[in-house]
Design an enzyme around this catalytic site. Structure first.
Site, PDB file in Angstrom:
ATOM      1  CG  HIS A  66      12.478  74.206  50.568  1.00  0.00           C
ATOM      2  ND1 HIS A  66      12.271  74.952  51.698  1.00  0.00           N
ATOM      3  CD2 HIS A  66      12.258  72.921  50.942  1.00  0.00           C
ATOM      4  CE1 HIS A  66      11.950  74.161  52.715  1.00  0.00           C
ATOM      5  NE2 HIS A  66      11.927  72.914  52.274  1.00  0.00           N
ATOM      6  CG  ASN A 139      11.426  73.560  57.305  1.00  0.00           C
ATOM      7  OD1 ASN A 139      12.024  74.021  56.337  1.00  0.00           O
ATOM      8  ND2 ASN A 139      10.789  72.406  57.277  1.00  0.00           N
ATOM      9  CG  HIS A 330      24.367  67.396  52.340  1.00  0.00           C
ATOM     10  ND1 HIS A 330      23.332  66.559  52.692  1.00  0.00           N
ATOM     11  CD2 HIS A 330      25.485  66.632  52.331  1.00  0.00           C
ATOM     12  CE1 HIS A 330      23.815  65.343  52.900  1.00  0.00           C
ATOM     13  NE2 HIS A 330      25.107  65.359  52.692  1.00  0.00           N
ATOM     14  CE1 TYR A 353      17.527  67.252  52.648  1.00  0.00           C
ATOM     15  CE2 TYR A 353      17.933  69.501  52.004  1.00  0.00           C
ATOM     16  CZ  TYR A 353      17.153  68.570  52.636  1.00  0.00           C
ATOM     17  OH  TYR A 353      15.985  68.949  53.236  1.00  0.00           O
TER      18      TYR A 353
HETATM   19 FE1  HDE Z   1      14.327  69.271  52.646  1.00  0.00          FE
HETATM   20  N1  HDE Z   1      14.923  69.050  50.716  1.00  0.00           N
HETATM   21  N2  HDE Z   1      13.776  67.338  52.693  1.00  0.00           N
HETATM   22  N3  HDE Z   1      13.591  69.491  54.558  1.00  0.00           N
HETATM   23  N4  HDE Z   1      14.809  71.196  52.640  1.00  0.00           N
HETATM   24  C1  HDE Z   1      15.395  70.032  49.927  1.00  0.00           C
HETATM   25  O1  HDE Z   1      17.311  69.838  48.597  1.00  0.00           O
HETATM   26  C2  HDE Z   1      14.158  66.405  51.808  1.00  0.00           C
HETATM   27  C3  HDE Z   1      13.026  68.527  55.322  1.00  0.00           C
HETATM   28  C4  HDE Z   1      14.793  72.064  53.677  1.00  0.00           C
HETATM   29  O2  HDE Z   1      17.351  76.813  50.359  1.00  0.00           O
HETATM   30  C5  HDE Z   1      15.943  69.524  48.620  1.00  0.00           C
HETATM   31  O3  HDE Z   1      18.749  71.249  47.590  1.00  0.00           O
HETATM   32  C6  HDE Z   1      13.732  65.103  52.240  1.00  0.00           C
HETATM   33  C7  HDE Z   1      12.958  68.936  56.698  1.00  0.00           C
HETATM   34  C8  HDE Z   1      15.166  73.378  53.237  1.00  0.00           C
HETATM   35  O4  HDE Z   1      18.367  75.403  49.048  1.00  0.00           O
HETATM   36  C9  HDE Z   1      15.769  68.003  48.740  1.00  0.00           C
HETATM   37  C10 HDE Z   1      13.066  65.302  53.423  1.00  0.00           C
HETATM   38  C11 HDE Z   1      13.506  70.191  56.718  1.00  0.00           C
HETATM   39  C12 HDE Z   1      15.437  73.244  51.870  1.00  0.00           C
HETATM   40  C13 HDE Z   1      15.121  67.868  50.111  1.00  0.00           C
HETATM   41  C14 HDE Z   1      13.106  66.714  53.697  1.00  0.00           C
HETATM   42  C15 HDE Z   1      13.883  70.525  55.379  1.00  0.00           C
HETATM   43  C16 HDE Z   1      15.219  71.867  51.532  1.00  0.00           C
HETATM   44  C17 HDE Z   1      15.397  70.199  47.399  1.00  0.00           C
HETATM   45  C18 HDE Z   1      12.362  64.273  54.276  1.00  0.00           C
HETATM   46  C19 HDE Z   1      13.652  71.123  57.933  1.00  0.00           C
HETATM   47  C20 HDE Z   1      15.855  74.345  50.918  1.00  0.00           C
HETATM   48  C21 HDE Z   1      16.504  71.087  46.881  1.00  0.00           C
HETATM   49  C22 HDE Z   1      13.226  63.323  54.811  1.00  0.00           C
HETATM   50  C23 HDE Z   1      14.544  70.592  58.928  1.00  0.00           C
HETATM   51  C24 HDE Z   1      17.330  74.536  50.935  1.00  0.00           C
HETATM   52  C25 HDE Z   1      17.635  70.779  47.698  1.00  0.00           C
HETATM   53  C26 HDE Z   1      17.717  75.676  50.029  1.00  0.00           C
HETATM   54  C27 HDE Z   1      15.431  71.344  50.254  1.00  0.00           C
HETATM   55  C28 HDE Z   1      14.826  66.665  50.630  1.00  0.00           C
HETATM   56  C29 HDE Z   1      12.469  67.278  54.838  1.00  0.00           C
HETATM   57  C30 HDE Z   1      14.463  71.798  55.060  1.00  0.00           C
HETATM   58  C31 HDE Z   1      15.007  67.328  47.631  1.00  0.00           C
HETATM   59  C32 HDE Z   1      13.982  63.810  51.498  1.00  0.00           C
HETATM   60  C33 HDE Z   1      12.416  68.117  57.874  1.00  0.00           C
HETATM   61  C34 HDE Z   1      15.252  74.633  54.080  1.00  0.00           C
HETATM   62  O5  HDE Z   1      16.988  67.360  48.753  1.00  0.00           O
END
Ligand code: HDE
Length: 716
Positions: A66, A139, A330, A353
């Protein structure tokens, strides 16, 4: 727009001097301090060294996923008290406006990648509630690729550019990704979403949002219910087509970001209604899906979405870096009344997060960055660390203490102290998943079966694009087999398009028998549906043209009145008309009308519809312009509404559009079919009138007119 604007320093005030970071006024910033006018720069030049040091450190690591995002401020209001279901303070009082900051994003592309790539969109909302920050980090698709967070690094490695040559950018269409997917059957439901039109939103204000995981609502009696969160766009849900998305990526890589910014600037505030699906604890086992499995949705026909409030985005950020880049979401930022579940994907996110912010924002004090600061009071014994902002007073930084009378003190539940839902948990330590998690295909098939014919065609084309770029035939063959688990016909069409042998009939029959047996074993008679109309974008409401952009093609001699009338009528509906011509400035006879864009600076792909104004001379000039004709052809091919009045119709006749009845008294015999009855979004009239506008508006509200049988013959 100003009502919730925070004061921010205005650097460009008249009386403001340029200073160093220490506040010393600077008297010269164009030359470094040198020993003689052709001599070396001196180390003592504190102004030069400070300026360069800061510049050298301007970048922070982009988000690992993202990285490309766009933000907006706004507020949320609940429609009715939700007291019966949750004690969350911001969901009680319809009169209360809770400030929010939203960040929309693509997932895969780097920070500078185009907006319109095929991808999931992040939809992260930070509610600054009176009881602390609540982040709904969702999402624009309700399911995910994987069931357990431990697979996330593999998924992301596979979809990002390949590590040896760092290609392709912002695209899943390469061997690594499809290699991984072909070995991960649990991803097939999400794959159907990602290859559907949902992955190509026309506007960030025209897509749905989902919390994805199952969460809990807990009321003040301690009763818990399972809940899924939805955002429904008030402007309706609309997408681009793939050819258009790819062209926009070159013409305007900031397409979605610009649209969001401009809509807010002109007061066309994006709005989303918040919906919840709720399942009682006792009913959790009634359905043919495991509520802890993030690759499954709850069909709205089984568990209705109840609309409970609305979010309005009414203010652009003042500074992209300070706000949109530094905001840190988070899923573990919850408030009393909202709790998490054991979904193994969510559980992993609850770790990730916070961890990721340490590397991205440089330390544990990121909650003190203005955009992340809660509006609720923060009081605790955490101290120090990089970039600490708070100047804590007093000597006590521990608990329990007597020297500060035990303060800050614990909050009892009645005072909103957060109490985790006391779910009973017990079990052996094992690395495995629930039985229901093994059904990977039922909902992939449900999604596909719920699509309209056009949506199905787009999914097929997307498979052929993505897998057509894969160079390893084994991977393509594995995908053909996997797709057969979703739909036999789709698998056959994909195989044909890739030049592979379709699966033999007996393989298909075996797959279908195995799946049937598996479903019976896992689900027995649990509730399910064969089709879910809510999943098809064709069924979204199409009653508004708010936020749409219409190109008005005109040249010297165009009919001013028609142009002005159309522009005003569009504006009144929250849409925008832009005059496109062969050059900038004003048309000689059109003092009132400024030309907004030229055929060089814009293209049909950047508009939702096109209108050709009347005026003999204007139309004659446009008919000599290949660009104007291409504009019409391309808009037609992308199934966009086309309007023309008076002589404007002649430009349509000159174009290559077909299958539309364009007979006019002055029909000079264009290459279109006579006798066609449906004009499919091509709206024309001998003169401009209210009736013309109404018909044109309705056709714009429809967004696209898919039934243009001969559109593929149009060269564009
Ligand atoms: Fe994320 N995801 N994600 N994700 N995600 C990040 O956090 C992660 C997942 C989502 O505008 C990171 O601050 C793991 C699902 C959004 O700042 C990180 C898993 C959904 C955003 C991270 C998922 C999301 C992130 C990268 C699997 C929808 C952007 C930067 C378990 C429900 C937020 C950050 C923003 C961002 C980890 C799966 C949504 C690396 C480990 C499912 C919208 O922490």
């Amino acid at each position: 727009m100003e009502h919730n604007k925070k004061p921010s320093p205005d650097q460009n005030k008249e009386e403001q001097y340029l200073t160093t970071n220490q506040g010393v006024r600077i008297n010269h910033t164009d030359d470094s301090l040198k020993a003689g006018d052709r001599g070396p720069t001196l180390l003592e030049d504190f102004h030069f060294r400070e300026k360069m040091m800061h510049f050298d450190h301007e970048r922070i690591p982009e988000r690992v996923v993202h990285p490309r995002g766009s933000g907006a401020h706004g507020y949320f209001q609940v429609y009715e008290p939700m007291t019966a279901y949750t004690k969350a303070g911001f969901l009680q009082d319809p009169g209360k406006k809770t400030p929010v900051f939203v960040r929309f994003s693509t997932v895969v592309g780097f920070r500078g990648s185009p907006d319109t790539v095929r991808d999931v969109r992040g939809f992260a909302v930070k509610f600054y509630t009176e009881d602390g920050n609540y982040d709904l980090v969702g999402n624009n698709m309700p399911v995910f690729f994987i069931q357990d967070a431990i697979k996330f690094p593999d998924l992301v490695h596979s979809i990002k550019p390949e590590p040896h040559h760092e290609m392709p950018q912002a695209s899943a269409a390469h061997d690594n990704f499809w290699d991984f997917i072909s070995l991960m059957p649990e991803s097939m439901h999400m794959i159907m979403w990602v290859l559907s039109d949902r992955a190509l939103p026309r506007s960030l204000a025209m897509m749905e949002g989902f919390g994805v995981h199952t969460f809990r609502f807990v009321n003040d009696e301690g009763k818990s219910r399972f809940v899924k969160f939805h955002w429904k766009p008030v402007a309706g849900m609309h997408s681009l087509v793939w050819d258009e998305s790819q062209k926009i990526a070159g013409k305007d890589p900031d397409f979605n970001r610009r649209d969001l910014w401009e809509s807010i600037e002109v007061g066309n505030y994006p709005e989303f209604e918040l919906g919840v699906q709720m399942i009682e604890e006792e009913q959790a086992d009634d359905f043919a899906f495991d509520i802890l499995d993030a690759t499954k949705l709850w069909p709205e026909e089984l568990v209705p979405v109840r609309i409970i409030g609305k979010m309005t985005l009414d203010r652009n950020p003042d500074n992209f870096f300070a706000e949109t880049e530094q905001v840190a979401f988070h899923p573990g930022h919850v408030v009393s009344g909202i709790d998490v579940t054991n979904d193994p994907l969510l559980q992993g996110r609850l770790f990730s997060y916070l961890d990721t912010q340490l590397i991205r924002l440089g330390g544990p004090n990121f909650a003190e960055i203005p955009i992340n600061r809660p509006h609720a009071e923060v009081n605790n014994n955490q101290r120090d660390g990089y970039m600490r902002q708070t100047i804590n007073k007093g000597r006590v930084n521990y608990f329990p203490n007597s020297l500060a009378d035990g303060h800050p003190k614990m909050a009892p539940e009645e005072e909103n102290g957060y109490v985790h839902y006391p779910e009973h948990v017990q079990g052996p330590k094992i690395r495995t998943r629930g039985e229901g998690f093994r059904d990977h295909f039922s909902q992939a098939t449900l999604f596909y079966n719920s699509m309209s014919a056009v949506e199905k065609k787009h999914i097929l084309e997307a498979f052929l694009f993505e897998l057509g770029k894969v160079e390893t035939m084994d991977i393509q063959e594995r995908m053909v087999r996997l797709i057969a688990h979703v739909d036999a016909d789709l698998s056959r069409q994909v195989a044909e398009g890739l030049g592979l042998d379709p699966l033999p009939d007996h393989d298909i029959q075996q797959i279908q028998e195995d799946l049937r047996a598996q479903r019976e074993r896992i689900w027995q008679n649990r509730k399910t549906v064969e089709r879910s109309p809510a999943l098809s974008m064709e069924n979204t409401k199409k009653d508004s043209i708010k936020g749409r952009k219409i190109a008005i093609l005109a040249a010297e001699g165009a009919d001013v009145e028609q142009i002005v009338s159309l522009k005003n009528a569009l504006k009144a509906e929250g849409a925008k008309g832009e005059v496109v011509s062969t050059r900038l400035g004003k048309l000689k006879n059109l003092d009132e009308v400024k030309i907004d864009k030229t055929f060089t600076t814009t293209a049909s792909v950047l508009y939702d519809a096109v209108y050709v104004a009347g005026g003999e001379d204007s139309v004659e000039k446009l008919r000599m312009q290949g660009d104007a004709i291409h504009f019409i052809n391309e808009a037609f091919k992308h199934c966009k509404p086309i309007g023309a009045t008076a002589e404007g119709i002649k430009l349509l006749q000159t174009s290559s559009i077909r299958g539309v009845n364009l007979n006019t008294p002055d029909d000079s015999g264009g290459p279109f079919d006579d006798g066609s009855t449906s004009d499919n979004g091509v709206v024309k009239a001998d003169s401009y009138s209210g009736d013309f506008f109404t018909a044109f508006k309705e056709s714009i509200a429809q967004h696209r007119h898919w039934n243009r049988a001969k559109k593929d013959m149009v060269p564009a």
